[in-house]
Design an enzyme around this catalytic site. Structure first.
Site, PDB file in Angstrom:
ATOM      1  N   PHE A 111       0.903  -1.189  -0.093  1.00  0.00           N
ATOM      2  CA  PHE A 111       0.078  -0.122  -0.115  1.00  0.00           C
ATOM      3  C   PHE A 111       0.753   1.264   0.101  1.00  0.00           C
ATOM      4  CE2 PHE A 111      -0.330   2.675   3.923  1.00  0.00           C
ATOM      5  CZ  PHE A 111       0.404   1.928   4.767  1.00  0.00           C
ATOM      6  N   LYS A 112       2.298   1.113   0.328  1.00  0.00           N
ATOM      7  CA  LYS A 112       2.841   2.244   0.415  1.00  0.00           C
ATOM      8  C   LYS A 112       2.978   2.870  -1.100  1.00  0.00           C
ATOM      9  CE  LYS A 112       4.720   1.542   4.566  1.00  0.00           C
ATOM     10  NZ  LYS A 112       4.313   0.068   4.994  1.00  0.00           N
ATOM     11  N   ASP A 113       2.887   2.219  -2.048  1.00  0.00           N
ATOM     12  CA  ASP A 113       3.005   2.749  -3.122  1.00  0.00           C
ATOM     13  C   ASP A 113       1.580   4.029  -3.538  1.00  0.00           C
ATOM     14  OD1 ASP A 113       4.641   1.099  -4.513  1.00  0.00           O
ATOM     15  OD2 ASP A 113       3.609  -0.281  -5.057  1.00  0.00           O
TER      16      ASP A 113
END
Ligand code: PLP
Length: 495
Positions: A111-113
């Site tokens: 989810f960091k993207d």
């Protein structure tokens, strides 16, 4: 309405959004917080018909008010494009009344993207707006996923360099290989002999070290952060909670305006804080369920009001949550003491010196929207198997922690409001644990054999991010002790 940002630790710093993005951490070591959270107009039917990019523009322009609409649109267009493997950027998958919000369709499959694909653009735009000519050096501590996502975002971005520190031996095989194969002349990856907290604390010290700052300035450079302490990470994370709600309305799962609950697998408290900000901006959310793994310092905190990091650090199968100092909690603390920076500073100083602080009952009352619980290693692996056996759906280890905690919450409270669970990584990123939970007999297989097995089991395509590392050469080999991190920075930058 112009939103300004203040430090949580003193009233000396009041900056615009773009300045907060550029600085990352406030000069006094505090975190920047919006002076006021703007309300989102709340036309849920209109939200339901928006694309992800449209929602991003709507939400981000409420918070990043010194960026023009054109600037934000430019950042959004460059971030949320075909780097994501589904056109809608994120999507919901249902299993009996629970919706998994798949936030892992970006380039590095975590989810960091969602935030790190836009942060470089927000930052270079901010530099241009503020007439900054310095080269920006991103310093980042990673528990596994931030590092790769930040490097993918910043690789070869003109005017920037990025240095990532990760705990050697504290990340999954896929996570490590993803980082060590990263290309780009401006990226540097360093393993440290220590855990994530050691890396994060050292990075924070380097940020506030005046000598280092001078040295950097003398060679035309300045530090910034790609960690979730940067408001430029937090704001884009608010967007997907609004978008998810819109999708539930669109699909007739929720009537416009009716409340939902949200469960978030938590480490540094960034993702769940974004959900809390969304609630305060008017999103109909009742409870925020904070899910921890065996490093359950937050669970104890919500139960007792005492934050105590003096406990043994555990390496678990959800390494991105192996954290005992949840940085973003400071923002919640600040809010709960009526935004008094002196109270916040005292508590954070106490955390730094003794590893403990205690909040007042009044402050605890301000946190009633949160429920904290955890899943053990055994429960996590059982949850992966259970969800697969009953629904044919494969979830990663972090999502499994959240999923198990969500069931605990529902069983304990009988609250069965529609539930969104933040699904934070592709199961391919943690293939070993995931496959062994479902098919224990495959334990002896190699990591890449397990990836192929996961394809057979799940029927979902192997992401490009995984194909990329099968053959890519390892380009980074540096490992240092924590105390040598400043020296390694000086050496690599040549300052
Ligand atoms: C970073 C991460 C988390 C924890 O998110 P925080 O914002 O640090 O609380 C959970 N799951 C995965 C897969 C992550 O990469």
């Amino acid at each position: 309405m112009q939103i300004m940002y203040r430090s949580t630790r003193s009233s000396d710093f009041r900056v615009t959004a773009s300045q907060a993005v550029l600085q990352g951490l406030a000069p006094d070591g505090g975190l920047f917080v919006p002076e006021k959270l703007p309300r989102c107009a709340g036309d849920w039917n209109a939200l339901a018909s928006q694309t992800y990019q449209e929602t991003a523009l709507q939400i981000m322009s409420l918070l990043l008010t010194d960026y023009t609409q054109e600037e934000l649109q430019g950042c959004i267009d460059r971030a949320y494009d075909s780097k994501f493997d589904i056109p809608q950027i994120t999507c919901l998958k249902e299993t009996d009344g629970v919706w998994y919000l798949e936030l892992f369709h970006g380039a590095t499959i975590a989810f960091k993207d969602m935030a790190l694909s836009i942060l470089p653009h927000l930052m270079t735009t901010a530099a241009a707006k503020n007439g900054i000519k310095d080269e920006i050096v991103i310093l980042t501590a990673t528990s596994g996923d931030t590092g790769k996502a930040a490097m993918a975002g910043f690789a070869d971005v003109p005017g920037t360099k990025i240095i990532v520190f990760y705990p050697k031996g504290g990340v999954s095989a896929v996570q490590e290989r993803q980082m060590l194969t990263q290309r780009g002349a401006n990226v540097h990856v360093v393993g440290i002999n220590g855990n994530f907290d050691d890396a994060q604390s050292a990075v924070k010290r380097i940020f506030s070290d005046p000598e280092m700052k001078e040295r950097m300035a003398a060679s035309g450079k300045r530090f910034s952060s790609a960690n979730s302490i940067n408001i430029g990470r937090l704001v884009p994370q608010i967007v997907y909670y609004f978008y998810a709600y819109g999708q539930l309305v669109k699909d007739g799962r929720v009537s416009a305006g009716d409340p939902i609950n949200i469960t978030v697998p938590t480490g540094n408290f960034g993702n769940i804080l974004a959900a809390y900000y969304a609630k305060q901006m008017g999103l109909p959310v009742r409870k925020l369920i904070c899910a921890s793994n065996e490093n359950k310092v937050l669970v104890d905190f919500f139960r007792t009001g005492a934050y105590d990091r003096n406990r043994s650090f555990r390496l678990t199968s959800s390494p991105s949550m192996d954290i005992l100092i949840s940085s973003n909690l400071e923002r919640l603390i600040y809010q709960s003491c009526k935004e008094d920076p002196s109270v916040t500073k005292k508590l954070m100083d106490s955390l730094a010196s003794s590893g403990v602080y205690r909040i007042t009952e009044e402050m605890q009352d301000c946190m009633k929207d949160f429920y904290g619980n955890y899943a053990s290693e055994k429960e996590t692996s059982e949850e992966i198997a259970r969800v697969y056996d009953s629904h044919g759906y494969v979830i990663d280890t972090h999502t499994a922690v959240a999923s198990r905690v969500c069931r605990k919450y529902q069983a304990e409270t009988g609250d069965h409001l529609p539930m969104v669970i933040a699904s934070t990584a592709s199961p391919y990123k943690f293939a070993r644990t995931v496959v062994c939970a479902i098919r224990p007999e495959l334990q002896k297989k190699t990591d890449f054999e397990l990836i192929d097995a996961l394809f057979e089991i799940s029927g979902t395509a192997i992401p490009q991010a995984i194909e990329d590392i099968r053959t890519a050469p390892v380009l980074h080999h540096t490992v240092v002790d924590t105390q040598d991190m400043p020296g390694e920075i000086v050496r690599w930058l040549g300052i």
